[in-house]
Design an enzyme around this catalytic site. Structure first.
Site, PDB file in Angstrom:
ATOM      1  N   HIS A   1       0.857  -1.189   0.000  1.00  0.00           N
ATOM      2  CA  HIS A   1       0.000   0.000   0.000  1.00  0.00           C
ATOM      3  C   HIS A   1       0.890   1.235   0.000  1.00  0.00           C
ATOM      4  O   HIS A   1       1.937   1.232   0.631  1.00  0.00           O
ATOM      5  CB  HIS A   1      -0.897  -0.010   1.248  1.00  0.00           C
TER       6      HIS A   1
ATOM      7  N   ASP B   1      -7.954  -5.443   0.172  1.00  0.00           N
ATOM      8  CA  ASP B   1      -8.427  -6.351  -0.873  1.00  0.00           C
ATOM      9  C   ASP B   1      -8.040  -7.810  -0.634  1.00  0.00           C
ATOM     10  O   ASP B   1      -8.523  -8.699  -1.324  1.00  0.00           O
ATOM     11  CB  ASP B   1      -7.887  -5.908  -2.242  1.00  0.00           C
TER      12      ASP B   1
END
Ligand code: ACO
Length: 428
Positions: A305, A362
């Site tokens: 991320h 996710d």
């Protein structure tokens, strides 16, 4: 507080701004006028594009708060509709405000009948995200008459409710179309999430049992996706909206940005990656090795991320939720085992440790979508449904801000300095 920059033996004073949680930013807006310089930051890795009071993230500590409220509290106690109100209007709604908001959502639950013809003519093979972005942009065709110059609370409130309500209808209808079943309309007696589930899974010959665990699971998924400050899709909504185009078109641009596999499209890719690990009998260890190989474009989807250098707090909640719910329902999902093995291997591997790569939202959301019965190619649509209030909140915050500036980055030109036009028969 000021910062000093020395350039060409000249000292330049730059303003320093402080956020409410003591984040510090150097204000470079005057830099060009004072020096002719621009700043260079490809991928906006360290650029603050706005001041915002909506969502706070501390990526080092793995903290996420909406309007100051920790995500863990909202996931445990709140509803998606309450969170939508919180993000858009800046406070938790009281009873009367919540009732008025729900009523506006109910009023907007149907699609314009002509939109159904449009939907009916889209090929059944279309990816649900292509269909969604088309349908959302087409709201500006079916509900015209809104221009930012007329922007006031009344029109905004209706547009916001229209988007939140209709994205649910579009998502459910697109699923029905893909399986060749008739559309199921929203019911006045059902709340937002229940209504969506009923529109997805009931039919004229089959009623759908509204299971409290499934309802709460979807509620939590939507809450966790509702906002995430300046990411690729939200910044797109702001950038496109800064030209003063209408809210529907700005959000359509955000949906397109979300679709990409490096952003929201990763949730579909995670399950496809796990399936391919299972089907090709590639071991989790080989999968990790492949993701580290710079010559191989393969990445461990659902990992890494831009902001989190720690466990994504949303992934933490979803992992526990998935484990508990699967165990309670005695569902064995072999892909969950593969996912957990991959996580364990990655978190003890130097490559992932050095780069601070952890599971993101996710990585585990797909297991819950699968349990609900959502097909894999609709996972990113579910993300968009959850993110809708966040996009709307950012569009509103930007339009309410003074001064209002169109988004327009600079660049460093590295092409030909000057070239002559060459007629076609003389070109090499
Ligand atoms: N698998 C393997 N290596 C990775 C991964 C991964 N999932 N993610 C990052 N890396 C490596 C990169 O190769 C790079 O290595 P290097 O320094 O040796 O070149 C380093 O970690 C930094 O990665 P960047 O791509 O530079 O980081 P950036 O902040 O630009 O990208 C992103 C973040 C796009 C999320 C990236 O981690 C990624 O591609 N992850 C997989 C896709 C994914 O899960 N996306 C969803 C993100 S959450 C969301 O948008 C809702």
């Amino acid at each position: 507080m000021n910062a000093e920059l020395i350039y060409d033996n000249k000292k330049i004073n730059l303003n320093v701004l402080t956020g409410t949680n003591n984040e510090i930013a150097i204000d470079i807006t005057g830099l060009r006028n004072d020096t002719g310089l621009i700043t260079y930051d490809p991928g906006y890795q360290n650029t603050g594009s706005c001041q915002s009071a909506i969502t706070f993230i501390d990526g080092e500590k793995g903290i996420l708060r909406y309007r100051g409220i920790p995500i863990e509290q909202l996931a445990e106690k709140s509803s998606f509709i309450e969170v939508s109100y919180l993000l858009i209007y800046g406070k938790l709604p009281n009873r009367a405000e919540r009732a008025a908001f729900s009523e506006r959502l109910s009023l907007n639950a149907l699609l314009h009948e002509d939109m159904l013809h449009y939907l009916g003519n889209i090929p059944p093979t279309a990816h649900p995200m292509a269909l969604l972005s088309n349908m959302v942009n087409s709201l500006s065709v079916y509900y015209p008459g809104f221009y930012v110059e007329d922007y006031n609370n009344e029109t905004f409130n209706m547009m916001a409710a229209r988007l939140i309500s209709k994205i649910r209808t579009i998502a459910a209808f697109s699923y029905k179309k893909s399986i060749g079943e008739p559309f199921v309309y929203a019911r006045e007696d059902l709340l937002y999430v229940q209504n969506f589930l009923n529109m997805m899974f009931s039919s004229p010959v089959k009623s759908y049992h509204l299971d409290p665990d499934i309802i709460r699971t979807l509620e939590v998924l939507l809450i966790l996706h509702a906002d995430h400050e300046q990411n690729c899709s939200t910044s797109t909504v702001r950038l496109v909206g800064s030209s003063k185009v209408n809210l529907y078109s700005s959000i359509c641009a955000g949906i397109c940005a979300l679709w990409g596999p490096l952003h929201g499209g990763a949730n579909q890719q995670v399950i496809e990656m796990l399936e391919s690990v299972r089907n090709s009998k590639l071991s989790p260890k080989e999968c990790i090795e492949r993701s580290k190989d710079k010559k191989n474009p393969f990445r461990l989807m659902g990992f890494g991320h831009r902001v989190y250098r720690n466990y994504d707090p949303r992934a933490k909640i979803l992992k526990e939720y998935a484990k508990k719910l699967l165990a309670k329902r005695k569902v064995v999902d072999p892909l969950l085992d593969i996912a957990m093995q991959l996580e364990e291997l990655a978190l003890s591997d130097d490559y992932f440790i050095e780069r601070k790569l952890y599971p993101n939202v996710d990585f585990y959301s797909g297991f819950l979508y699968r349990l609900i019965g959502i097909p894999t190619n609709m996972f990113t649509v579910m993300f968009a449904m959850g993110r809708m209030p966040g996009w709307i909140a950012h569009w509103k915050e930007m339009h309410d801000s003074v001064p209002f500036k169109i988004g327009r980055p600079r660049q460093l030109y590295i092409g030909e300095p000057l070239a002559d036009y060459v007629p076609v028969d003389k070109r090499k």
